[in-house]
Design an enzyme around this catalytic site. Sequence first.
Site, PDB file in Angstrom:
ATOM      1  N   CYS A 150     -36.741 -34.513 -32.193  1.00 50.15           N
ATOM      2  CA  CYS A 150     -37.914 -33.830 -32.044  1.00 50.15           C
ATOM      3  C   CYS A 150     -37.841 -34.000 -30.497  1.00 50.15           C
ATOM      4  CB  CYS A 150     -39.039 -34.590 -32.902  1.00 50.15           C
ATOM      5  SG  CYS A 150     -38.820 -34.014 -34.894  1.00 50.15           S
ATOM      6  N   ARG A 185     -32.623 -31.781 -26.043  1.00 54.93           N
ATOM      7  CA  ARG A 185     -32.365 -32.951 -27.426  1.00 54.93           C
ATOM      8  C   ARG A 185     -32.156 -32.556 -28.636  1.00 54.93           C
ATOM      9  NH1 ARG A 185     -36.127 -37.329 -25.793  1.00 54.93           N
ATOM     10  NH2 ARG A 185     -36.867 -37.368 -27.625  1.00 54.93           N
ATOM     11  N   TRP A 187     -36.472 -31.234 -35.324  1.00 54.00           N
ATOM     12  CA  TRP A 187     -34.962 -31.716 -35.857  1.00 54.00           C
ATOM     13  C   TRP A 187     -35.297 -31.990 -37.070  1.00 54.00           C
ATOM     14  CZ3 TRP A 187     -32.094 -35.619 -37.189  1.00 54.00           C
ATOM     15  CH2 TRP A 187     -30.611 -35.549 -36.857  1.00 54.00           C
ATOM     16  N   ASN A 199     -43.010 -36.891 -33.708  1.00 49.02           N
ATOM     17  CA  ASN A 199     -41.690 -36.839 -34.229  1.00 49.02           C
ATOM     18  C   ASN A 199     -42.025 -38.403 -35.052  1.00 49.02           C
ATOM     19  OD1 ASN A 199     -41.723 -34.931 -31.859  1.00 49.02           O
ATOM     20  ND2 ASN A 199     -40.788 -36.814 -30.327  1.00 49.02           N
ATOM     21  N   GLY A 200     -39.935 -39.048 -35.955  1.00 52.39           N
ATOM     22  CA  GLY A 200     -40.593 -39.556 -36.068  1.00 52.39           C
ATOM     23  C   GLY A 200     -40.272 -39.718 -37.718  1.00 52.39           C
ATOM     24  N   GLU A 239     -14.190 -43.042 -27.560  1.00 51.66           N
ATOM     25  CA  GLU A 239     -14.408 -41.723 -26.749  1.00 51.66           C
ATOM     26  C   GLU A 239     -14.595 -40.437 -26.315  1.00 51.66           C
ATOM     27  OE1 GLU A 239     -17.254 -42.168 -26.173  1.00 51.66           O
ATOM     28  OE2 GLU A 239     -18.138 -40.959 -24.735  1.00 51.66           O
ATOM     29  N   LYS A 245     -15.925 -37.431 -27.711  1.00 49.02           N
ATOM     30  CA  LYS A 245     -16.059 -36.090 -27.027  1.00 49.02           C
ATOM     31  C   LYS A 245     -15.801 -35.395 -27.630  1.00 49.02           C
ATOM     32  CE  LYS A 245     -18.890 -37.851 -25.296  1.00 49.02           C
ATOM     33  NZ  LYS A 245     -19.509 -38.865 -24.783  1.00 49.02           N
ATOM     34  N   GLU A 253     -17.220 -33.699 -31.419  1.00 51.23           N
ATOM     35  CA  GLU A 253     -18.638 -33.975 -31.529  1.00 51.23           C
ATOM     36  C   GLU A 253     -19.179 -32.322 -30.528  1.00 51.23           C
ATOM     37  OE1 GLU A 253     -21.318 -35.976 -28.909  1.00 51.23           O
ATOM     38  OE2 GLU A 253     -19.715 -36.696 -27.350  1.00 51.23           O
ATOM     39  N   HIS A 307      -0.025 -48.601 -41.005  1.00 48.15           N
ATOM     40  CA  HIS A 307      -0.582 -49.343 -42.654  1.00 48.15           C
ATOM     41  C   HIS A 307      -1.613 -47.894 -42.886  1.00 48.15           C
ATOM     42  CE1 HIS A 307       0.698 -53.373 -40.478  1.00 48.15           C
ATOM     43  NE2 HIS A 307       0.386 -52.436 -39.557  1.00 48.15           N
ATOM     44  N   LYS A 365     -30.347 -35.677 -28.714  1.00 48.67           N
ATOM     45  CA  LYS A 365     -30.229 -35.993 -27.588  1.00 48.67           C
ATOM     46  C   LYS A 365     -30.412 -37.437 -27.536  1.00 48.67           C
ATOM     47  CE  LYS A 365     -28.014 -36.892 -23.194  1.00 48.67           C
ATOM     48  NZ  LYS A 365     -26.838 -37.989 -23.405  1.00 48.67           N
TER      49      LYS A 365
HETATM   50  C1  F6R Z   1     -21.837 -39.281 -27.942  1.00 40.80           C
HETATM   51  C2  F6R Z   1     -23.227 -39.990 -27.650  1.00 40.80           C
HETATM   52  C3  F6R Z   1     -23.834 -40.793 -28.735  1.00 40.80           C
HETATM   53  C4  F6R Z   1     -24.768 -41.857 -28.082  1.00 40.80           C
HETATM   54  C5  F6R Z   1     -26.132 -42.427 -29.180  1.00 40.80           C
HETATM   55  C6  F6R Z   1     -26.482 -43.840 -27.970  1.00 40.80           C
HETATM   56  O1  F6R Z   1     -21.646 -38.289 -27.049  1.00 40.80           O
HETATM   57  O2  F6R Z   1     -24.158 -39.427 -26.945  1.00 40.80           O
HETATM   58  O3  F6R Z   1     -23.106 -40.861 -29.684  1.00 40.80           O
HETATM   59  O4  F6R Z   1     -24.668 -42.769 -26.374  1.00 40.80           O
HETATM   60  O5  F6R Z   1     -26.081 -41.517 -29.621  1.00 40.80           O
HETATM   61  O6  F6R Z   1     -27.074 -43.555 -27.689  1.00 40.80           O
HETATM   62  P1  F6R Z   1     -28.660 -43.871 -26.016  1.00 40.80           P
HETATM   63  O7  F6R Z   1     -27.087 -44.354 -24.970  1.00 40.80           O
HETATM   64  O8  F6R Z   1     -29.006 -43.554 -25.686  1.00 40.80           O
HETATM   65  O9  F6R Z   1     -28.761 -45.547 -27.423  1.00 40.80           O
END
Ligand code: F6R
Length: 611
Positions: free
Chosen positions: A2, A27, A75, A101-102, A483, A487, A490, A506, A606
């Site tokens: 949010c 976000r 959100w 938010n929260g 990673e 990537k 997602e 395994h 985000k």
């Molecule tokens: C994936 C991504 C997330 C963040 C995770 C942690 O592309 O961006 O997996 O890495 O939500 O976020 P931060 O680094 O802001 O604590």
Amino acid sequence: MCGIVGFVGAEQAAPILLDGLRRLEYRGYDSAGIAVCGGGELQIKKSRGRLAILSELTHDGTDLSGTLGIGHTRWATHGAPNDVNAHPHLSRSGRIAVVHNGIIENYAELKEQLLNKGYTFRSETDTEVVAQLLDYYYDGCGDFFEAVTCLLNALEGAYALGIVCADYPDRLYAARKDAPLLLGYGEGASYLASDVTALIRYTRDIVYMDDGELAILSDRGVRIYDRQMRPIEKEHHHIDWEIDAAEKGGYAHFMLKEIMEQPRAVREATAARIQGGRVVLSDLTMTPEQIRAIGKIYIVACGSSYHVGMVGKYNLERMLRRTVEVCLASEFRYSDPIVGEGDLVIVISQSGETLDTMAALREAKKRGARILSIVNVVGSSIARESDDVLYTWAGPEIAVATTKAYSTQMAVLNLLGVYFGDIMGTVDYETYTDMVRGILALPEQMERVLEQGAAIHELAKRCAHHEDVFFIGRNLDYALSLEGSLKLKEISYIHSEAYASGELKHGTISLVEDGTLVIALATYGPLFDKAMSNVEEVQARGAQVLALTTGDRADAMAEQVDMVLSVPETEPMLLPQLGVVPLQMFAYYIALERGCDIDKPRNLAKSVTVE
Ligand code: F6R
């Protein structure tokens, strides 16, 4: 997650609120709304879906007249994403509007109490409970400040709140606990936001709110109160990045722009920290004695930041010759961790606001550990609660899928390894100089990898139809595969899993059949032959293989597999820094081919400020 904006000043509030919300779109959200106070009345508009719908509904805000207001992008947590559950929420009197938010953890109990007092609820949200409870206290005492104080005492959980009361049409109220909120100071205007990107167009003079604080904003400035409701003065921060940094600058997507920015970002994160061939971490307050006395080392983070931690584990163990535990923050916080005085917890976070990471930090701190954080957002909660902060200086990262933050976090962690290793006496001269030279060469090498964009796009076209993908690798390539796989999944919604190559047989290999796409990471020279054996193993089951290796091995690899990508040779510990770039681009182009909303993937946010 949010987003919140608030404005009070001489101009019309609605267009400013909509503009602020637009800058928070990255976000992630599913509905949006604004409340404006004008002529002693509150006007509210909200709607499910993109902000464009709200803009249309309000004729770009011109339908709502008034110079004070709050806005929100939601959100969904409590209740479906729809018009009714969207914020702001009104009290029953219609005189109080709240954005939040929260998560209010005791909302069910509070709601029950309010229902017993005759209150009714329109939405399923915890936020409406906040609005109605405030109404209840205000009704009882007739003093809004006192009512807000009672409200904050009653709430349990996490909140960033923006509140307007039509009886006080010249002020906004803001409160924070475990959710980011900042205040902006302008000429005859004050601002409120959950993220600095919403305000940068209007002011660069920022104050970060801390837990338990309440602020009252008016066109004459801001008054801030501590937990005991005593007025306090707080440090102001000047935001110095350019507004262009948060714009697409001609790129189709923020993700692509941020991928392309990586050479510059890594240069900024490292160059000033290397002087005369030596790593100089002047932002670190730890003394050599304290560094030599470090007991256990933990790396704690979530998502991609955790994946950086996985690379860090391999590299720090190699450079420091001691065990490094890498933990998911959401697990660490509830695991009764064996951490205490003398131990170092390295916390990694782009946003500096991830709730689980923050909670893990507090848990470790409570137990006496020293906290060193690697953070991108200056002044964020994690940065402020750490004993030491190494900023990554990547600039604002807007795309939900992280790219340049990942790269700069890794660069800083590598610098830290070299620096600690030197002080601890565990890094020899040759490794030290190879690492320093390698780190300085990274930006130019990354540029060379980025030049392969068109070729990677072609490969992506060939692979975009797959619905299941396996990434495999050993050692640093395994850390990197985590990673690469995240990537891809997602942003393209392709089911993808990352496996340590040695684990395949395994269990997982039973899923490999004719045509399954396997992305084999084989950049790490010492284990190249083993990687080749694993490639043969999956090919024997019919897999189509795309391999990533170093330039000098690309030809040998090309004889064996269907598709090859390569990165320049460097010191082995730095290979993931280069290897991640083609994997990011591959994911990007696959998502592009599949027509996905690349910068705002479904269900994702985000900055994850809820548990
Ligand atoms: C994936 C991504 C997330 C963040 C995770 C942690 O592309 O961006 O997996 O890495 O939500 O976020 P931060 O680094 O802001 O604590």
